[in-house]
Design an enzyme around this catalytic site. Structure first.
Site, PDB file in Angstrom:
ATOM      1  N   GLY A  44      -0.201  -5.010 -13.365  1.00 27.61           N
ATOM      2  CA  GLY A  44       0.772  -3.880 -13.489  1.00 27.61           C
ATOM      3  C   GLY A  44       0.029  -3.745 -14.879  1.00 27.61           C
ATOM      4  O   GLY A  44       0.550  -4.873 -15.940  1.00 27.61           O
ATOM      5  N   ASP A  45      -0.838  -2.599 -15.575  1.00 24.25           N
ATOM      6  CA  ASP A  45      -1.316  -3.186 -16.813  1.00 24.25           C
ATOM      7  C   ASP A  45      -1.877  -3.533 -17.882  1.00 24.25           C
ATOM      8  O   ASP A  45      -1.404  -3.327 -19.103  1.00 24.25           O
ATOM      9  CB  ASP A  45       0.506  -2.051 -17.438  1.00 24.25           C
ATOM     10  CG  ASP A  45       0.903  -0.094 -16.690  1.00 24.25           C
ATOM     11  OD1 ASP A  45      -0.436  -0.497 -16.461  1.00 24.25           O
ATOM     12  OD2 ASP A  45       2.079  -0.478 -17.156  1.00 24.25           O
ATOM     13  N   CYS A  96       0.487  -1.313  -0.582  1.00 25.32           N
ATOM     14  CA  CYS A  96      -0.113   0.365  -0.089  1.00 25.32           C
ATOM     15  C   CYS A  96       0.876   1.338   0.547  1.00 25.32           C
ATOM     16  O   CYS A  96       1.985   1.234   0.847  1.00 25.32           O
ATOM     17  CB  CYS A  96      -1.032   0.062   1.367  1.00 25.32           C
ATOM     18  SG  CYS A  96      -2.082   1.637   1.108  1.00 25.32           S
TER      19      CYS A  96
END
Length: 610
Positions: free
Chosen positions: A458-459, A356
């Site tokens: 991611g992505d 986080c």
């Protein structure tokens, strides 16, 4: 000639998605078109005394070296911390007493001192108009527990204002719980009064404290070993327990005897704060998500018995492989919370949030801060493992600083500590969600993690992105923003295709979400407005989706900003708007008009483009 100039202009704008020329338009024409189909209401009239909250996200500026522009850019990032907070229950002036709503035989416990209404006729005279003549809860379960307070009450109330039942459906659902992991009232009372015992955690924490003392006085222990050997032996006081002794009290489970979960080659829906709620997870399960995880829960709040935090642990019956994510920064609270959940809820794994990036968590030493506090991190992992009967997983980032990756140093240690799965977001804390995820580094880390499975994140916004990710050494894929922008991404990946989904199909998805929300949060005024609020939070991500049939170049990239474009019908154009009032209009087609004093700003700003 004009077409070539238009295409080259679009190509020159870095970070802008390429859309077919016939669909492109200007900002003015786009909003003029949407306004032509928007019903005129009094709420559209601006209030002279209030600031308009529904502004469109400001376009990204060209990076300049001046400090002023850097400060302006920083303001566009992160959360809308000063957004209006209106509690859903404040939309009703007078509320009906629960004893009347549930039609109890006994009178209200508080009697004349009760702050709620007891006269049904008086309540009905002030109640807002019903939103429809069909109640999802009544049609599904045969009974609506919200009775006359339901916003669809005319579907299941008699002329005498009594709540009706469908006996056949009630018999079908009798004894079947669709949601698990509810907070027991007696357990909540013990937690609030600090009467709950944690024998497993206390035993582990004593070994940690003994180890510290042994390290501090190693030389004295060696010199005085002969004297202490003949001296009186000190024993720890016995731990008080309640109930019969079981095998688990005497014989500790070995790692190989714990519950085993096969994580490999599965699609994992990431734990998403705010938007990763139970109704959204149900939508993703329908589209093919294999693993789901609850929203990040703070261990200190769980140990205090806070109902709002325990609500994050709820599990729907459709979630066949489900875990919960815990955030904390100290071995004692994390180990105690793990033991508490191990004994009181049904999960398949427990995840530690060490990725986080938000300041509130990081500055206390939690989230990404754990990656730099190796000794504490080890104590947390070993402690939680000692009290859990299910696998323990960890979610991390590449590191804290942008150009200083540290995950590759941490992963070999985590293997020794006994983690069962590692998920890695291919960005550092400083990057947050800007720039591209580093899949080469994820590939390197996956080789270091073997044989422990490592999931990459991611992505990923298309099945092509997923195929490229699978070419690395990862054991599986975690989807986060991609699932928020297009929840049917799970289906695309499993079927290896691009889905040119229509606006009608997308509206049906939102309708399913609202039905699940009414089931989860309630169909009364408070539940409807809570469902609307979470729907609007989700629409702040859904608006970033560009239909496949409109793209000049397929697939869409996750960090590409959509330019202004006209959809193939009005609803498709409306869903493309980044204006809050247009999201509210979509919510009104599903949940009826908003209350008079309604206001909304999304929790996260639209800043994930670069």
């Amino acid at each position: 000639m004009f077409v070539l100039r238009m295409e080259s202009a679009v190509e020159l704008e870095k970070g802008t998605a390429a859309i077919k020329e016939q669909f492109l338009t200007t900002k003015e024409k786009f909003h003029e078109f949407l306004a032509s189909g928007r019903p005129r209401q009094s709420r559209d009239e601006p209030d002279a005394d209030s600031e308009e909250p529904s502004e469109e996200p400001e376009q990204k500026r060209v990076r300049l070296d001046s400090d002023g522009d850097k400060r302006d850019k920083k303001k566009m990032r992160g959360q809308n911390k000063s957004r209006p907070h209106v509690k859903p229950q404040s939309y009703e002036d007078r509320r009906l007493c629960p004893s009347i709503v549930q039609e109890r035989d006994s009178k209200c416990f508080y009697g004349d001192k009760c702050r709620f209404l007891h006269d049904v006729s008086e309540y009905m005279s002030t109640k807002a108009v019903d939103l429809g003549d069909q109640c999802y809860l009544f049609n599904t379960f045969g009974r609506c527990q919200y009775g006359v307070t339901c916003r669809f009450a005319k579907a299941h109330t008699s002329p005498e204002l009594k709540n009706l039942k469908n006996e056949d459906l009630c018999r079908h659902w009798a004894g079947r719980n669709t949601v698990r992991n509810l907070l027991d009232k007696e357990l909540q009372r013990r937690l609030r009064k600090k009467q709950e015992r944690f024998p497993g955690a206390e035993a582990y924490l004593k070994t940690v404290s003994r180890g510290k003392k042994a390290d501090e006085s190693h030389a004295e222990n060696q010199s005085g070993a002969g004297d202490t050997a003949n001296g009186p032996e000190t024993k720890d006081p016995p731990v008080k327990t309640v109930g019969p002794i079981t095998d688990a009290d005497i014989i500790k489970l070995r790692p190989c005897e714990k519950k085993q979960v096969d994580f490999r080659d599965k699609l994992y829906l990431a734990p998403l704060t705010t938007c990763g709620n139970l109704p959204f997870r149900r939508v993703c399960k329908r589209f093919g998500a294999d693993i789901t995880c609850g929203e990040m829960a703070m261990v200190t709040n769980l140990l205090q018995g806070q109902s709002s935090e325990w609500a994050l642990l709820k599990r729907h019956a459709s979630e066949d492989l489900f875990g919960v994510q815990l955030e904390g920064c100290f071995p004692d609270t994390m180990t105690r919370c793990a033991e508490l959940l191990n004994q009181n809820i049904d999960v398949d794994f427990v995840d530690i949030n060490s990725g986080c990036p938000i300041d509130l968590v990081y500055k206390k030493g939690g989230g990404c801060g754990l990656m730099t506090r190796t000794s504490k991190f080890e104590q947390i992992v070993r402690g939680m493992n000692s009290v859990l009967d299910v696998p323990l997983t960890v979610k991390i980032r590449t590191g804290v600083q942008q150009n200083c990756n540290i995950a590759h140093k941490l992963i070999p240690e985590m293997k020794k500590w006994g983690v069962s799965l590692i998920t890695m977001h291919g960005r550092s804390r400083e990057q947050r969600y800007t720039k591209s995820a580093d899949w080469e580094y994820i590939d390197t880390c996956s080789k270091l993690a073997a044989p422990v499975p490592l999931f990459g994140n991611g992505d990923i916004l298309s099945y092509e992105d997923a195929m490229k990710a699978r070419e690395t050494g990862v054991s599986g894929i975690m989807l986060a923003r991609g699932a928020l922008i297009k929840p049917w991404l799970f289906t695309e990946i499993k079927e290896n295709r691009h889905w040119d989904i229509s606006s009608g199909e997308r509206l049906d998805i939102l309708r399913d979400f609202t039905n699940y929300g009414l089931e989860h949060w309630g169909s009364d005024m408070q539940g409807v407005e809570k469902t609307r609020n979470f729907l609007l939070e989700w629409l702040s991500f859904l608006c970033r989706y560009i239909p496949v049939g409109l793209l000049e170049r397929v697939p869409q990239k996750i960090n590409e900003r959509p330019p202004f474009y006209m959809g193939r019908d009005y609803m498709e154009s409306l869903m493309a708007s980044q204006h809050v009032d247009d999201w509210i209009q979509i919510s009104e087609t599903l949940l009826g008009p908003v209350p008079k004093n309604f206001s909304f700003l999304p929790k996260h700003k639209a800043n994930a483009y670069k």
